[in-house]
Design a protein around this motif. Structure first.
Motif, PDB file in Angstrom:
ATOM      1  N   HIS A 111       0.650  15.868  -9.669  1.00 33.68           N
ATOM      2  CA  HIS A 111      -0.468  14.887 -10.647  1.00 33.68           C
ATOM      3  C   HIS A 111       0.081  15.743 -11.651  1.00 33.68           C
ATOM      4  N   SER A 112       0.236  14.543 -13.225  1.00 31.21           N
ATOM      5  CA  SER A 112      -0.057  15.285 -14.577  1.00 31.21           C
ATOM      6  C   SER A 112      -1.392  14.374 -14.716  1.00 31.21           C
ATOM      7  N   GLN A 113      -1.466  13.983 -13.479  1.00 30.18           N
ATOM      8  CA  GLN A 113      -3.042  13.029 -14.231  1.00 30.18           C
ATOM      9  C   GLN A 113      -3.862  13.170 -13.431  1.00 30.18           C
ATOM     10  N   THR A 165      -2.560  10.362   3.389  1.00 31.02           N
ATOM     11  CA  THR A 165      -2.321   9.034   3.113  1.00 31.02           C
ATOM     12  C   THR A 165      -1.265   8.935   1.790  1.00 31.02           C
ATOM     13  N   THR A 166      -0.782   9.792   1.693  1.00 25.68           N
ATOM     14  CA  THR A 166      -0.021  10.061   0.449  1.00 25.68           C
ATOM     15  C   THR A 166       1.576  11.262   0.598  1.00 25.68           C
ATOM     16  N   ASN A 167       2.577  11.109   0.786  1.00 26.29           N
ATOM     17  CA  ASN A 167       4.114  11.934   0.909  1.00 26.29           C
ATOM     18  C   ASN A 167       3.344  13.580  -0.756  1.00 26.29           C
ATOM     19  N   VAL A 222       0.747  -1.108  -0.047  1.00 24.83           N
ATOM     20  CA  VAL A 222      -0.135   0.184   0.351  1.00 24.83           C
ATOM     21  C   VAL A 222       0.783   1.306   0.177  1.00 24.83           C
ATOM     22  N   GLU A 223       1.667   1.277   0.314  1.00 23.46           N
ATOM     23  CA  GLU A 223       2.733   2.044   0.870  1.00 23.46           C
ATOM     24  C   GLU A 223       3.287   2.641  -0.808  1.00 23.46           C
ATOM     25  N   PRO A 259       4.764   7.090  -3.738  1.00 26.29           N
ATOM     26  CA  PRO A 259       5.619   6.956  -4.855  1.00 26.29           C
ATOM     27  C   PRO A 259       6.889   8.103  -5.180  1.00 26.29           C
ATOM     28  N   ALA A 260       7.766   7.682  -5.540  1.00 28.39           N
ATOM     29  CA  ALA A 260       9.283   8.066  -6.153  1.00 28.39           C
ATOM     30  C   ALA A 260       9.218   8.932  -6.700  1.00 28.39           C
ATOM     31  N   ASP A 261       8.207   9.766  -7.644  1.00 23.48           N
ATOM     32  CA  ASP A 261       7.887  10.077  -8.215  1.00 23.48           C
ATOM     33  C   ASP A 261       6.171  11.083  -9.005  1.00 23.48           C
ATOM     34  N   CYS A 262       5.973  11.746  -8.108  1.00 21.61           N
ATOM     35  CA  CYS A 262       4.074  11.896  -8.018  1.00 21.61           C
ATOM     36  C   CYS A 262       3.744  12.100  -9.204  1.00 21.61           C
TER      37      CYS A 262
END
Length: 446
Positions: free
Chosen positions: A92-94, A84-86, A11-12, A17-20
Motif C-alpha cells: 500500500h502507498s498509504q 482478510t485480503t489478497n 466486503v470482498e 482490491p484490483a490495485d493494492c
C-alpha cells in the motif's frame, strides 16, 4: 442471490482490491491487546473491520499472544482464519493505524446502500455478517476441527457416579428449601419427604435402560452451553455484578428449553445433546448428571495448553495470559534446544514424536475450535457477560439466521459489543434507570 451474499461480495470488493497500491491499508494498534482474553480480542476485530469498510480501507488481522509461536511464527489471526485480503501491507502507498474498538454504531442504512441490499436488517444481522467474513477457518483449522469433533469426551448419564452427583444436588435443593421454610414466618404447608426427587428422577434410578441419550455428537440436535465461572465474578476485575448461576439453574433452563422448543411431538427424532464449554473442570463432572438422560460432550482438557492441571489452571485473564506466556516461552526454549523450527516440529509430530506433539499445542486454536463447534448447534445458553457468548451468537446467526435459540441465564439481551463495555452500560443504567442506553452511549462518546 440473498442479502448475506450481497454483503459478502461488497466486503470482498473492499478487501480484495484490483490495485493494492492505490488502496489504503489499515491495521490495529495493540498497546494493551496482551491483557485481554481471546474472546475480547475477537469481538474487537468486528469493529475494526467495520471501520475499515466504512473508510474504504483494506483491513489486516492483528497478532495475538494466544498463538503458539512454534506452530505459527507470525502469531497473526491468519494462523486460524483465512486471510482478510489478497494484498500485503507493504504494497500500500498509504497505511494507517486504528485504535482498538470495543463498540461502534452500526450504520445500517449506510451499509444497506453501500452493499446494495434489498431488505432492512437489524443491527445483530450485520454483526453476524462481519463475523462470517472474519472467522472463516483456514485449511489447518478445518482439519483440526474434524479431529476435535472425533475426540470429544462425553458423559455417561446413567452411571453410578452421575446418579450420586444428581442425588447430592437434589439433597442440596431440599436442604435449602427446608432452611428457607424454617426461617420463614409464612405458612405454606409441609415440605414432602421426597423434596427435590422428581418422579422422573425416581424412574431413572429404577430403570438403568431408560433414555441413554445420543452416543455421538449431533450438531443439528445440539444446545451449546457455556459457563464462565471464575474472574467474571471474582477479583478486582469482576464485571458481572449479578449473582453467579449454579449448575441447577443452568439445568432448569435447559430442561425448559428442551420441553417447550424441541421435544414435544418429536419422539422419533434423534436425541438431544449438549456441547459444554467452561474454564472450570467441575462443570464437566457436576452439570451433566443434572440433565440426564441427555448426553453432554466437551473438548478434552488434553487439547489445551492451560489444561487445568497443576500450574496450568485458569483463574483470571491476567493470570491466564501470564501463565500462557511462560508456557509458550518454555516450549520455544525446548524447541531451540532440539533445533526445531515450525516445519521441523510439524514433521517430527507427524512421525509420532510425542514431545513435538505437545510442543505444538495451541491454546488459541482449541478455544476458537470450541466456539466454532458451539456455533454449529441449534441454540446457545450462557451469559453475555462473556465475549464467548457474543461471538457464538454472531457465528450462529451467520449460519442459522433466525432459526436459533440464544438464551442468557440472567435474561440479558444481545449487546454485540465487548462484554466489558456492555457490563459498564448495564451498571450505569441500573444506577440511573431514567437514562436510555443511547444516552449512556452518547455520554461515553463525549
Amino acid at each position: 442471490m440473498g442479502d448475506a451474499a450481497r454483503f459478502s461480495r461488497w466486503v470482498e470488493r473492499v478487501q480484495y482490491p484490483a490495485d493494492c497500491r492505490r488502496a489504503a491499508g489499515m491495521y490495529t494498534r495493540q498497546e494493551y491487546f496482551h491483557g485481554l482474553g481471546l474472546g475480547a480480542q475477537m469481538v474487537s476485530l468486528k469493529f475494526n473491520l467495520l471501520q475499515a469498510l466504512l473508510t474504504g480501507s483494506v483491513y489486516y488481522f492483528p497478532t495475538t499472544h494466544y498463538v503458539n509461536p512454534l506452530r505459527c511464527a507470525s502469531r497473526s489471526f491468519n494462523c486460524y482464519f483465512e486471510r482478510t485480503t489478497n494484498c500485503s501491507i507493504e504494497l500500500h502507498s498509504q497505511t494507517h493505524i486504528d485504535k482498538i474498538r470495543w463498540c461502534a454504531a452500526v450504520p445500517t442504512a449506510a451499509l444497506r446502500e453501500r452493499a446494495g441490499l434489498h431488505e432492512e436488517h437489524p443491527m445483530q444481522w450485520y454483526h453476524a455478517q462481519l463475523a462470517a467474513f472474519l472467522f472463516r477457518p483456514n485449511a489447518e483449522l478445518r482439519g483440526y476441527l474434524e479431529r476435535v469433533r472425533a475426540s470429544l469426551e462425553r458423559s455417561e448419564p446413567l452411571s453410578n457416579v452421575s446418579r450420586a452427583i444428581a442425588a447430592e444436588e437434589r439433597d442440596r435443593v431440599a436442604q435449602r428449601r427446608s432452611a428457607s421454610k424454617r426461617s420463614s414466618t409464612s405458612r405454606r404447608g409441609r415440605i414432602p419427604d421426597r423434596a427435590g426427587t422428581s418422579r422422573r428422577g425416581r424412574r431413572l434410578a429404577a430403570s438403568p435402560d431408560h433414555g441413554r441419550g445420543a452416543a455421538t455428537f449431533n450438531a443439528s440436535r445440539c444446545l451449546a452451553v457455556h459457563m464462565r465461572r471464575t474472574d467474571k465474578f471474582k477479583t478486582h476485575r469482576r464485571e458481572d455484578h449479578l449473582a453467579v448461576k449454579g449448575f441447577g439453574e443452568y439445568a432448569q433452563l435447559f430442561k425448559s428449553w428442551e420441553y417447550w422448543r424441541y421435544t414435544r411431538g418429536e419422539s422419533d427424532a434423534p436425541p438431544l445433546v449438549v456441547l459444554l464449554g467452561s474454564e472450570d473442570k467441575q462443570t464437566f463432572s457436576h452439570f451433566p448428571p443434572l440433565i440426564a438422560p441427555t448426553r453432554s460432550f466437551w473438548l478434552p482438557s488434553s487439547l489445551f495448553v492451560m489444561d487445568m492441571s497443576h500450574g496450568k489452571k485458569f483463574e483470571s485473564i491476567n493470570q491466564g495470559n501470564r501463565r500462557l506466556g511462560q508456557l509458550y516461552a518454555a516450549i520455544t526454549a525446548r524447541a531451540k534446544e532440539r533445533s526445531l523450527g515450525p516445519e521441523e516440529a510439524a514433521i517430527a509430530a507427524s512421525a509420532g514424536d510425542v514431545e513435538a506433539m505437545q510442543m505444538l499445542k495451541d491454546e488459541g486454536m482449541v478455544l476458537v475450535a470450541q466456539m466454532l463447534l458451539m456455533a454449529e448447534c441449534v441454540g446457545f445458553m450462557g451469559s453475555y457477560a462473556s465475549n464467548v457468548a457474543v461471538l457464538v451468537h454472531d457465528m450462529m446467526m451467520a449460519t442459522r439466521g433466525d432459526a436459533m435459540d440464544p438464551m442468557d441465564v440472567n435474561g440479558r439481551v444481545y449487546c454485540g459489543c465487548g462484554a466489558s463495555f456492555c457490563m459498564t452500560l448495564e451498571r450505569k443504567a441500573v444506577r440511573d434507570p431514567t437514562k436510555t442506553v443511547q444516552g449512556l452511549i452518547n455520554a461515553f462518546k463525549s
